[in-house]
Design a protein around this motif. Structure first.
Motif: not given
Length: 1503
Positions: A942-959, A1001-1008
Motif C-alpha cells: 500500500y505504501y508503494i501504491s501511494d508513492l506511485l500515485v503521488a509521483l504520477t500526480d507530481s509530473i502532470v500539470k493540472g487535474t 500492478s493495478t496502480t501502475a496501469i492506472r498511473s500509465k
C-alpha cells in the motif's frame, strides 16, 4: 405517542406507488417508470406459517433441483389464489394438499430472449418488441422494455405529486389458483402447528402477532417442484480452477429478488415464517459430477474400489461441508438413492423472512472461534458466565484451505464483538453464528440469519496493517446486523435508516471499546465533516429516492449519516436528567422483538421515535423533523468579545446555511443518480433556515479551569452572555519558578536554542496573550451537532487549544484553522511543525497538521510550509542530511500512517501554473527508487501504491486533461522519463512477486493511463489489450478495460465488441462480469464530465472534421453566452467545460458526443436483452440508457400486405385495436360516420302551490347527422359547398392513404375503439369549427315589440306597416312562426327536422325579456352567446308607454342555431346541415342535460 405532524404522516404512509407506468399526458413534471406495487406489508389475505426446502445441489452443472412445501394460513374464506415470487426457475409440478394441480400461471418476463418468444413470433407472425435484431425498435425504446419489467424495475418512492395505491410488494411471477372444491373452514389460531414444530407445542409468535387477523382458516399445503440452471441472482456457483476450490453460496445484496431466484417464496422483508432446509450435496470432492445411483454399475465399481484401496482414497478425498445459520442443529444423513451424496438438514425456529435465509456448500476448513480466541487472548480472563455464554452461542468460521491463516487473523476480534454486543444490547437472537469466506463475491458481505458470507477481499494476512480498520468495521457491523437488520427489520424502505443506523451505531460502540476513545472520536469527527460536504441537495434519510431493485450498495449515504444522527440523538438524550440514551432504547427494542410486542418484528420511524420519547421522558419531534425528515446541515458564525465592566463574555451565534450559495458540481461517482433525479424531476428539499437544540460552550478561563455553559438555540441569531468565573489574572505559561503548574502542554518539542536556530522557529507575542481574560473557547464540545463552526477568535487561542486541550476533535479543529488562514506567518508553521514532530499527538492530528502545513504554502511565502514538511520527512524517515529513505519500520502504526500520508500531501502542492516544485519531485522519486522493506515485519504494497500515485500526480500539470487534439507525447522532460522508467520497473517486479490482491500492478496501469491522458506517455493500445486477456488477475484486467475506455474506447466499435464478447461469452466469474459493467458505466460518467481523446473515434463522430474547422453556430445546448473572436477548437472545449459544470449541460453534451455512436448503442442493446447478467447490472444499464438516450414512445412497424386481385383494391384497410398492444389490420367496405344527436327535452317546472301544467306534446330535438362518404371513385362536385378544399382526401397511389385535414387546433384526445375513431377538441375550438361547417345566420335587423301582449318579434326583413294592435295578434303570432322558420331555414342546404311544439298558459307575472332566443321557447332565460348592439334596426312599439320605452337603451341578444357541444372534425367537402325550430308559448321549461355528441368514423368493409 407523538402528535401527528406532516413528517409523521409522510412516515406512516410508507413507500407509496403510482398506479401504472408512465403517463402520456404532457406536463412539466415527468414521473419515472413506476410499478403497480407498494413496498410495504403484503396485502394478500394469507400468511406463510412454515416453508420447507429440499434441494439437490449439482455443483458440476451449476444446477439446483428440488421442491419446496409452503404452509399457507388463509385469513379469509374467499381466498381463491396466491401469488409467489420466483424467476429463472423451471416449474415442473405443483401439488395442493397432496393432489397434483395444473391451474397456475408462471409469467417470468425477466429473461426476454427466451426461445419461445422467437418461435411464437415466427409461427404466428406476431411482432415482438423483445426482438433484439429489429430494425424498427432501437435503443431509444429502452424504456418500453423496462415497462415490461416494471414489477422488478418499477420505482416505489414517496412522491406527493403522484396518487397512492397500496398493493403487494412482490414481483409475483407465479400465480397459483386454488381448485373449486377446496373449502376453507374457520380454525382456532392456537390449534395450529407448523410442520417444523412438534404437535402440542405453542403457536409460533409470528402467527399470533398483532399484525395478523383474529380469524384464520384451514391451512393449505402447497408443494412446488422446480429446477434452476445457471442462476445469475441470489446464488453463485464458483467453478473455476481445481475442484477442491469449487463452492456455491447464496447472496442477498439485492432486496426482494435474491432468494426468489433459487426457491419460490414471498421474497420481501415483511413476510416471516419458520424454515426447514434439506440440502443434498456430494460427499467428497471426487464425487462432484460423478453420481452413483444404488444398483448402477458406477456404484458397484466404487464399492469394489473402496474395498481394494480404502486408505489411499481417504487421504486424497476431502469432504464437502454445508455452512448454515444453525450450527448446533445440523444433521447429516446418507442420501436414500445416491451413494455419492449426503443430505444435510437444519431448521430455523425464529421466524425470518426469505431474504435472510442462506447457506454455503464447498470444501471448507472450519474452526470454532471461541476456543481459538481463548488461546490467543492472555490479557482477559473469562468468567464462568462468559464461558457458558460462549458455549451457548458458538462461533464457527469456514474458509477455503488456502485462506485458513488469513481467516484466523481476520476473525481475531469476532469473539470480543459478540461478547460486547451480548453484554450491552441483549442476548444473541439465534442459536449460533457462523462466518464463511468465499471467492467471487460481488458484495463484501451478505448477512443471513445466524450466517455471514464474506468475500475473500475482506481477508488480510497478519503482516498487513492497512485493512485492519476497514475489515474490522465490516465484520463488527455484520455481527450487529444480526440484532438490527435481521431480527428487527424495517417496516418500509423509508425506515431502513433505522435498522442500518442502529447496526452501525452498535459497531461504533464496539470500535471505541476495541481501539480507544481517540480513534472513535476521530472517526466521528471525520464523518461529520464528510456529511457537511455531501449533504448539499441530498434528500432526507427517511425520504430517500431508491432505484429499484434496491441494493445494499445504494445505501452508502444512509450508512454515512444515519449512525451519526443516532450518535447526536444519544448525546442529547443523555443531557436530560434520569435518561440513559440509546443504551436503554436499543435493548428495549430488541426485547420487544423477542416478546412479540414489536408487530412482525418490523421497526418504523414513528415507533422508534415513540420509544425514544418514552425512555427520554421528553418530546423529540423537533429533532426528528430536522435531522430525519429534513435535509442540510447548519453553518454557524460565532463571534465573542470580553466585557470587562460586566465581567461577561458577549457571544453571538448566527446560522448562515440558507444564505451561503453552495454550488454543487457534478461528480463522476454520483453522475447517474443526479442525472436521473434531474430528468425525472424528483422532489428537492431546501436547506432549513433554522436548526434548534441545545449547544454546549466550554470556556477555558485564565486559571486553566474549563467552564461549560449550555444554550438552547431557538432562532437563527442568538445573543448570550457567558459569565466569567475566575477572579485571578491570567497565568503565564513560561513561569518556570511556579510550583505545581496545572498546564500539561503538548507540542513542547524542539524548544532548545539550537533546535530553534536550526529549524528557524518563531514564537508568539506574549503581550497579546496577556491581554485576554481566557485561553480559548470551544463550541459543541459534546458532539451534539452535525454542523460547521466558524469561531472568531485570535490565532494564539487556537494554538493554546492545540497544545493544551486533550480532546482529539479540539486539536483537529485547531489544525484546520491554521490550514485555512489567509495570511500565514512563520509562527503558524512553527506550531504545526512541532505538532507533527511530537509523537504524543494522535496520528490523525499529526496527519491533519501536515495537510495544513502544505495548504498554507504558496509562491508568495516561498513555500515555507513545504520546506518544513520536507525537513520533517527527512528528519523522521531518511538518513541524516539526505533524501535517501531509511529502511521501512511499520511497528509504530501512528508513525507508519504519517509516513504514508506525507508523500500524497506533498504531491498536491502546486504553483500558479499548476506544477509541483522540483524539490518535491526529487524527494518522491528518491522515496520510490530507494525504498527498502527488507527489515520490515509488515508488507509495504500500500505504501508503494501511494508513492506511485503521488509521483504520477507530481509530473502532470493540472487535474483535468485537455483533449483538443489526439493523443500524443508532448512536453516530456528528462525527469518525466525517469519516472516512467521507475514505473515500469515497479510493475515488472510486481508481476514476478505479486503483491496483496495485485494492488501495485493495478496502480501502475492506472498511473500509465493518467500519464497518457496528459500527454506524458505514449501508451499503445495493444499494451492495454494485452492486460485484458484471461491469464491476468481480474483486478488487472478491469483496470486495463477502464484505461481503454478513458482513452477513447467508448467511441470505438471494435473495442466495445471485444468488451461485449469478454463480458458475455467468456466463462468468467459473475463478479468479473458485474465489475466489467460497473467499469463501463463509471467510464461513461467520467467522460461525460471530462471528455475523452479522439484517437479511436469511429467515422460517424467526424471528430477530425470538427477539429479542423469548427462552426461557431453550433449549439451546445446550454444557456451560456460566450463572446469569441474566432471559432476554434480551444473555444469549443472551453464552452463545453463551462457547460459540464451543470448537470443539464453535462447530459446534453453526453448525448451529443456519445449518443450517436453505433458501438455504444449495440453494446447497450445487447446487454439489455442478455440473460447472462444479473438484475443489478441490468438496472444500471437501464439507468445509463435513460441518461444517454432520449426516450421515444413511438416506432415504425412494417406489416406486409398480401397480394390481392385488382377488384379487391376498392376496399379499405382498417386497423382495429384489440387491446394489450395488439392491432388487427383487415379490409372492409366504405366508411360511415354517424353523429349521435343531442336531445333537449322540455320538462315542466314543478311548483308545490300551483297545479302542474299539462304538456300536450314533447318531441325531442334531433341534431343533424353528419355523414362521411369515402369512395375510391372521384366524387362528383356538388353545387353548394362550404369550403373549397376538402377536409378528407383519399390517395390511392399511396396504398389507400386516408388523410384528415383539420383546421389549426390542438387535438384534446383521439380514441380508437374497433372501427370507430373519435376526435375530441378543446372547448374554445368548437364554436370556430362549427362556424366553418354551418352557414352563417342572417342578421336580424328588424324587431317588433308588443308591450300589451308582452311579445317580441325579430326578422331579417321589414315588418308590414298596416298591422293593427287589435286585429293583428293572431296574424303576428303566425308571422312570428313564419319569421322564425325563415331565419332557421336560411341555411344553404336545409334538411328536414321535426319541430318542437309546446303550448302553455302565459304567465302574467313574468317580465318580458329583452332578448329573443331561437330555442324551443323564445322567452327562455338561458343565456345567448350573441349580442347585437348599436345595429341599425326599426323598432315598432305598440301600446301605452311607447315613447317612454323608446327612450330606453335596448340590448337585444339573439341566440344562433343550436350547435352540438362536440363538433366533428372530419367533415367532407359537402355536409348538409339544417336546424328547424318553432316558437312556443312562454312557459318555464327545463332542459335535460345529456351526453355530448362525438364524431364516430364507422369503417364498413363488404366483400
Amino acid at each position: 405517542m407523538p402528535s401527528s405532524s406532516y413528517v409523521d404522516l409522510t412516515s406512516n404512509v410508507g413507500t407509496p406507488k403510482a398506479v401504472g407506468p408512465l403517463s402520456q399526458t404532457p406536463r412539466s413534471y415527468k414521473p419515472p417508470i413506476r410499478s403497480s406495487t407498494l413496498t410495504g406489508l403484503s396485502t394478500q389475505s394469507f400468511k406463510i406459517g412454515h416453508q420447507r426446502v429440499n434441494i439437490d445441489v449439482d455443483i458440476a452443472n451449476s444446477k439446483i433441483e428440488g421442491f419446496t412445501e409452503i404452509t399457507v394460513v388463509p385469513f379469509v374464506s374467499s381466498l381463491k389464489s396466491i401469488k409467489l415470487d420466483c424467476r429463472e426457475l423451471k416449474i415442473k409440478d405443483i401439488y395442493i394438499n397432496g393432489s397434483r394441480h395444473t391451474n397456475y400461471i408462471y409469467n417470468d418476463k425477466l429473461y426476454i430472449n427466451d426461445e419461445k418468444y422467437f418461435e411464437e413470433g415466427i409461427n404466428q407472425r406476431v411482432y415482438n418488441v423483445y426482438y433484439i435484431y429489429s430494425d424498427e425498435v432501437t435503443i431509444h425504446q429502452h424504456h418500453l422494455l423496462r415497462q415490461k419489467l416494471v414489477a422488478i424495475f418499477g420505482e416505489t418512492n414517496y412522491d406527493p405529486r403522484i396518487s397512492l395505491s397500496e398493493s403487494s410488494g412482490n414481483t409475483e411471477e407465479l400465480h397459483i389458483i386454488f381448485p373449486d372444491n377446496l373449502k376453507l373452514e374457520l380454525t382456532d389460531v392456537n390449534s395450529l402447528h407448523t410442520p417444523g414444530s412438534l404437535p402440542g407445542t405453542m403457536t409460533p409468535l409470528h402467527l399470533k402477532s398483532k399484525a395478523t387477523l383474529n380469524e384464520v382458516y384451514t391451512p393449505v399445503n402447497i408443494k412446488i417442484e422446480y429446477e434452476v440452471v445457471n442462476p445469475r441472482n441470489g446464488l453463485n456457483f464458483f467453478t473455476l480452477g481445481e475442484k477442491s476450490s469449487w463452492h456455491v453460496y447464496t447472496t442477498n445484496s439485492d432486496y426482494n429478488i435474491s432468494t426468489s431466484s433459487w426457491v419460490p417464496c414471498l421474497d420481501n422483508l415483511f413476510d416471516r415464517s419458520t424454515w426447514s432446509i434439506e440440502v443434498s450435496i456430494p460427499r467428497t470432492v471426487k464425487d462432484i459430477g460423478n453420481p452413483r445411483i444404488i444398483g448402477s454399475k458406477q456404484a458397484q465399481m466404487k464399492l469394489n474400489q473402496l474395498e481394494d484401496d480404502r486408505s489411499d482414497i481417504e487421504d486424497e478425498d476431502v469432504d464437502l461441508s454445508v455452512c448454515s445459520g444453525d450450527f448446533n442443529n445440523v444433521k447429516e444423513t446418507p442420501h436414500p438413492i445416491d451413494l455419492s451424496k449426503k443430505v444435510v438438514s437444519w431448521a430455523i425456529f425464529n421466524p425470518v423472512c426469505a431474504h435472510h435465509v442462506g447457506w454455503a456448500v464447498g470444501c471448507f476448513e472450519s474452526f470454532v472461534l471461541s476456543d481459538f480466541s481463548q488461546g490467543a487472548d492472555d490479557e482477559e480472563e473469562a468468567t464462568s458466565d462468559e464461558v457458558e455464554k460462549q458455549a451457548n452461542s458458538p462461533i464457527t468460521v469456514y474458509c477455503l484451505p488456502e485462506h485458513l491463516e488469513m481467516a484466523k487473523n481476520t476473525c481475531v476480534v469476532v469473539s470480543k464483538a459478540m461478547d460486547f454486543y451480548s453484554r450491552e444490547f441483549g442476548s444473541f437472537p439465534f442459536s449460533s453464528y457462523s462466518l464463511v469466506f468465499v471467492k467471487d463475491s460481488l458484495s463484501p458481505s451478505n448477512n443471513f440469519a445466524g450466517l455471514s458470507v464474506f468475500g475473500n477481499q475482506v481477508l488480510y494476512p497478519s503482516d498487513l496493517m492497512e485493512p485492519i480498520f476497514s475489515s474490522t468495521e465490516l465484520i463488527s457491523e455484520s455481527i450487529s446486523s444480526q440484532w438490527s437488520g435481521i431480527n428487527i427489520i424495517p417496516q418500509t424502505f423509508n425506515d431502513i435508516w433505522c435498522t442500518v443506523g442502529i447496526a452501525r451505531f452498535m459497531s461504533f460502540q464496539f470500535i471505541r471499546s476495541l481501539m480507544g476513545s481517540n480513534q472513535y472520536r476521530y472517526k466521528i469527527k471525520q464523518q461529520i465533516d464528510q456529511i457537511v460536504r455531501e449533504d448539499v441537495g441530498k434528500k432526507p434519510i427517511a425520504l430517500q429516492y431508491f432505484r429499484f431493485p434496491v441494493s445494499s450498495m445504494d445505501l452508502s449515504y444512509i450508512k454515512l449519516k444515519a449512525p451519526i444522527v443516532l450518535f447526536i440523538l444519544d448525546k442529547r438524550m443523555t443531557k436530560t436528567d434520569k435518561s440513559f440514551g440509546l443504551s436503554r432504547v436499543l435493548p428495549k427494542l430488541f426485547l420487544q422483538a423477542m416478546s412479540g410486542d414489536l408487530p412482525n418484528g418490523t421497526l418504523s420511524t414513528s415507533h422508534f421515535q415513540y420509544t425514544c420519547e418514552k425512555v427520554n421522558r421528553n418530546r423529540l419531534e423537533s429533532f426528528f423533523k430536522q435531522w430525519v425528515y429534513g435535509a442540510g446541515t447548519p453553518v454557524f458564525n460565532i463571534s465573542q468579545k470580553f466585557n470587562k465592566k460586566r465581567n461577561v463574555i458577549e457571544m453571538s451565534i448566527r446560522q448562515i446555511q440558507h444564505t451561503e450559495s453552495k454550488v454543487v458540481h457534478p461528480k463522476p461517482e454520483s453522475f447517474i443518480n443526479d442525472s436521473i433525479s434531474y430528468l425525472d424531476d424528483e422532489l428537492t428539499y431546501p436547506v432549513q433556515s433554522v436548526f434548534t437544540g441545545p449547544m454546549t460552550i466550554r470556556v477555558h478561563e485564565a486559571d486553566g479551569t474549563p467552564y461549560e455553559h449550555i444554550v438552547d438555540l431557538k432562532e437563527g441569531h442568538t445573543k448570550l452572555d457567558v459569565h466569567y468565573n475566575s477572579k485571578t489574572r491570567k497565568k503565564k505559561k513560561d513561569e518556570s519558578g511556579e510550583s505545581g503548574v496545572i498546564f500539561s502542554k503538548l507540542g513542547n518539542v524542539l524548544e532548545r536554542k539550537r533546535d530553534i536556530s536550526e529549524w528557524n522557529f518563531s514564537d508568539w507575542d506574549k503581550r497579546e496573550e496577556e491581554n485576554d481574560a481566557f485561553e480559548w473557547i470551544r463550541v459543541d464540545v459534546d458532539f451534539e451537532w452535525i454542523a460547521k463552526f466558524n469561531i472568531k477568535q485570535p490565532d494564539y487561542m487556537y494554538a493554546s487549544q492545540l497544545q493544551y486541550d486533550r480532546d482529539v476533535e479540539a486539536q483537529y479543529e485547531a489544525t484546520k484553522f491554521f490550514g485555512n488562514i489567509e495570511k500565514p506567518l512563520a509562527v503558524h508553521a512553527t506550531v504545526l511543525t512541532r505538532t507533527i514532530m511530537d509523537s504524543r499527538y494522535f496520528y490523525g492530528v499529526r496527519v491533519a497538521a501536515a495537510k495544513a502545513l502544505a495548504k498554507l504554502s504558496n509562491e508568495k511565502n516561498n513555500y515555507f510550509g513545504v520546506n518544513y514538511l520536507i525537513k520533517i520527512y527527512r528528519e523522521l524517515f531518511c538518513f541524516p542530511s539526505s533524501s535517501i529513505p531509511l529502511s521501512n519500520d511499520f511497528n509504530d502504526f501512528g508513525k507508519a500512517f504519517l509516513q504514508k500520508e506525507i508523500p500524497t500531501i506533498l504531491s498536491n502542492v502546486r504553483n500558479e501554473d499548476g506544477e509541483v516544485p522540483i524539490t518535491i519531485k526529487n524527494l518522491l522519486l528518491n522515496l520510490l527508487k530507494y525504498n527498502d522493506n527488507s527489515n520490515n515485519s509488515f508488507q509495504d504494497c500500500y505504501y508503494i501504491s501511494d508513492l506511485l500515485v503521488a509521483l504520477t500526480d507530481s509530473i502532470v500539470k493540472g487535474t483535468t486533461p485537455s483533449f483538443s487534439t489526439s493523443l500524443g507525447v508532448r512536453d516530456v522532460s528528462d525527469f518525466d522519463k525517469t519516472v516512467i522508467e521507475e514505473l515500469e520497473r515497479i510493475q515488472k517486479m510486481d508481476e514476478w512477486v505479486p503483491s496483496y490482491q495485485f494492488i501495485i500492478s493495478t496502480t501502475a496501469i492506472r498511473s500509465k493511463v493518467k500519464l497518457a491522458l496528459f500527454g506524458k506517455l505514449d501508451l499503445k493500445f495493444e499494451d492495454l489489450l494485452y492486460y485484458t486477456i484471461p491469464k491476468f488477475h481480474y483486478a488487472i484486467r478491469l483496470e486495463a478495460f477502464k484505461g481503454l475506455f478513458l482513452l477513447g474506447g467508448l467511441k470505438n466499435k471494435s473495442i466495445l465488441e471485444y468488451f461485449l464478447s469478454t463480458c458475455l461469452l467468456e466463462g468468467s466469474s459473475i463478479k468479473f462480469r458485474s465489475y466489467l459493467i460497473i467499469i463501463l458505466l463509471d467510464s461513461i460518467c467520467v467522460c461525460a464530465l471530462r471528455g475523452s481523446p479522439i484517437a479511436l473515434d469511429d467515422p460517424e463522430f467526424k471528430s477530425y472534421e470538427k477539429l479542423s474547422g469548427s462552426s461557431s453556430t453550433d449549439k451546445n445546448g446550454t444557456n451560456l453566452v460566450i463572446i469569441e473572436e474566432a471559432s476554434t477548437s480551444e473555444m469549443d472545449n472551453m464552452r463545453d467545460k463551462f457547460a459540464r459544470e451543470t448537470i443539464k449541460g453535462a447530459i446534453e453534451i453526453l448525448r451529443r458526443d456519445y449518443g450517436i455512436g453505433e458501438g455504444l448503442r449495440n453494446t447497450f442493446w445487447e446487454l439489455i436483452h442478455s440473460s447472462l447478467i444479473s438484475i443489478y447490472d441490468k438496472r444500471g444499464i437501464f439507468l445509463i440508457c435513460q441518461v444517454l438516450y432520449e426516450e421515444i414512445d413511438s416506432f415504425i412497424v412494417k406489416v406486409p400486405i398480401p397480394c390481392l386481385p385488382t377488384s379487391e383494391f376498392n376496399k379499405k384497410i382498417v386497423a382495429k385495436n384489440m387491446g394489450n398492444g395488439k392491432l388487427v389490420f383487415k379490409r372492409e367496405g366504405r366508411f360511415k360516420i354517424q353523429l349521435s344527436s343531442r336531445k333537449i327535452i322540455p320538462v315542466p317546472e314543478v311548483k308545490p302551490v300551483k297545479p302542474k301544467p299539462v304538456i300536450e306534446e314533447e318531441v325531442a330535438k334531433v341534431e343533424p347527422k353528419l355523414k362521411l362518404n369515402f369512395s375510391l371513385k372521384p366524387a362528383e362536385p356538388k353545387k353548394k359547398s362550404i369550403s373549397k378544399k376538402p377536409l378528407v382526401i383519399i390517395d390511392k397511389s399511396k396504398g389507400f392513404n386516408i388523410k384528415f385535414k383539420l383546421p389549426a387546433a390542438k387535438l384534446s384526445k383521439v380514441v380508437l375503439r374497433g372501427s370507430t375513431v373519435t376526435f375530441k377538441f378543446s372547448n374554445d375550438f368548437k364554436s370556430r369549427l362549427s362556424r366553418s361547417i354551418l352557414p352563417p345566420a342572417p342578421a336580424l335587423r328588424y324587431i317588433r315589440i308588443l308591450t300589451k301582449e308582452k311579445k317580441i318579434f325579430a326578422s331579417s326583413e321589414p315588418f308590414p306597416e298596416n298591422v293593427s294592435n287589435s286585429s293583428s295578434q293572431p296574424d303576428l303570432h303566425s308571422q312570428t312562426e313564419q319569421l322564425v322558420d325563415l331565419v332557421s331555414s336560411s341555411s344553404s342546404d336545409p334538411i328536414s327536422s321535426p319541430k318542437i311544439k309546446s303550448e302553455e298558459a302565459p304567465n302574467p307575472n313574468k317580465r318580458p325579456t329583452s332578448s329573443i332566443s331561437r330555442s324551443p321557447s323564445p322567452f327562455s332565460t338561458s343565456p345567448s352567446p350573441f349580442t347585437i348592439k348599436k345595429a341599425k334596426s326599426n323598432v315598432y312599439i305598440h301600446g301605452k308607454g311607447a315613447e317612454k320605452d323608446k327612450e330606453e337603451k335596448t340590448s337585444v341578444k339573439v341566440s344562433p342555431p343550436i350547435v352540438p357541444a362536440e363538433v366533428p372534425a372530419e367533415v367532407p367537402a359537402e355536409v348538409p346541415v339544417s336546424t328547424t325550430s318553432s316558437t312556443t308559448t312562454p312557459a318555464p321549461v327545463k332542459h335535460v342535460q345529456e351526453k355530448k355528441p362525438v364524431l364516430k368514423l364507422k369503417l364498413n368493409l363488404k366483400k
